[in-house]
Design an enzyme around this catalytic site. Sequence first.
Site, mmCIF file in Angstrom:
data_model
loop_
_atom_site.group_PDB
_atom_site.id
_atom_site.type_symbol
_atom_site.label_atom_id
_atom_site.label_comp_id
_atom_site.label_asym_id
_atom_site.label_seq_id
_atom_site.Cartn_x
_atom_site.Cartn_y
_atom_site.Cartn_z
ATOM 1 N N LEU A 53 37.862 35.898 54.889
ATOM 2 C CA LEU A 53 37.779 36.315 53.494
ATOM 3 C C LEU A 53 36.743 37.426 53.433
ATOM 4 C CD1 LEU A 53 37.781 32.927 51.515
ATOM 5 C CD2 LEU A 53 39.695 34.485 51.899
ATOM 6 N N ASP A 54 37.071 38.551 52.809
ATOM 7 C CA ASP A 54 36.131 39.665 52.819
ATOM 8 C C ASP A 54 34.909 39.373 51.952
ATOM 9 O OD1 ASP A 54 36.688 40.479 50.100
ATOM 10 O OD2 ASP A 54 38.526 41.417 50.819
ATOM 11 N N TRP A 55 33.949 40.259 52.016
ATOM 12 C CA TRP A 55 32.628 40.071 51.413
ATOM 13 C C TRP A 55 32.719 39.662 49.941
ATOM 14 C CZ3 TRP A 55 29.867 42.974 47.665
ATOM 15 C CH2 TRP A 55 28.500 42.703 47.590
ATOM 16 N N ARG A 109 44.417 42.553 48.282
ATOM 17 C CA ARG A 109 43.791 43.700 47.619
ATOM 18 C C ARG A 109 44.637 44.963 47.803
ATOM 19 N NH1 ARG A 109 38.573 42.850 45.896
ATOM 20 N NH2 ARG A 109 37.531 40.976 46.678
ATOM 21 N N THR A 134 35.327 38.376 48.263
ATOM 22 C CA THR A 134 36.318 37.356 47.934
ATOM 23 C C THR A 134 35.712 35.969 48.071
ATOM 24 O OG1 THR A 134 38.123 38.783 48.684
ATOM 25 C CG2 THR A 134 38.595 36.436 48.518
#
Length: 243
Positions: free
Chosen positions: A103-105, A191, A107
Amino acid sequence: MERLQKYMAQCGVGSRRKCEEYIEAGSVKVNGEVVRELGTKIDPETDIVEYQGRVIKQEENKVYILLNKPPKYITTVQDEMDRPKVMDLLTDVQERVFPVGRLDWGTEGLLLLTNDGELAHILTHPSFKVEKEYHALVPGKVDDHQLEQLRTGIMLDDGITHPAKVKRLKTEGKKTWLAISIHEGRNRQVRRMCAAIGHPVIQLKRVRLGGLTGDKLKVGEYKFLTEEEINLLLGKGGYKKEK
């Protein structure tokens, strides 16, 4: 005899796909020699396998942790820039685990951490079609044509996406909440899909992994999963942990 990347995954180094990357990067030795061939087979009883200079062995105790990741944490085991990472939240975990997928920063939401590389392979490889559901807040009103684009596939710079399950959840003024379910694991995929139809994501959270939700987990909290919950996660009733 066993494939090197499969053995590494069983030892909890990472998913099979990630272990293949480590092999190709020259980070793995077998009996003191660097090995870069993905087809290499080893005998776990006699061969000595090292990753980054450390001899690896199969973990005795497999653990499965479901974390409700807060935003502004990175999904890595180590970080050279000393940024907050998901591992910092696991305050009472003795075993060495790794995040499954990423999960990106910005999210938030459900993230599995484990030392079971075979399970990680099942969850991340698109051929197993384990669904992940996200709730995305986007600007503007998303029309039916745009929803259908997401459902049938969006052309991104790394190819067209597989069909997704998409529906409107609610509107908040001039913003819309969407529910998007996918079984791929491309980098920042949701995204990029939303940006491709002209509605860049404002807020993103993952609310379901397979058949498992974390309804009772507050942001930043985690729990250890049972075998029954792992089967629910996979949406099937027969996952067996290796003894």
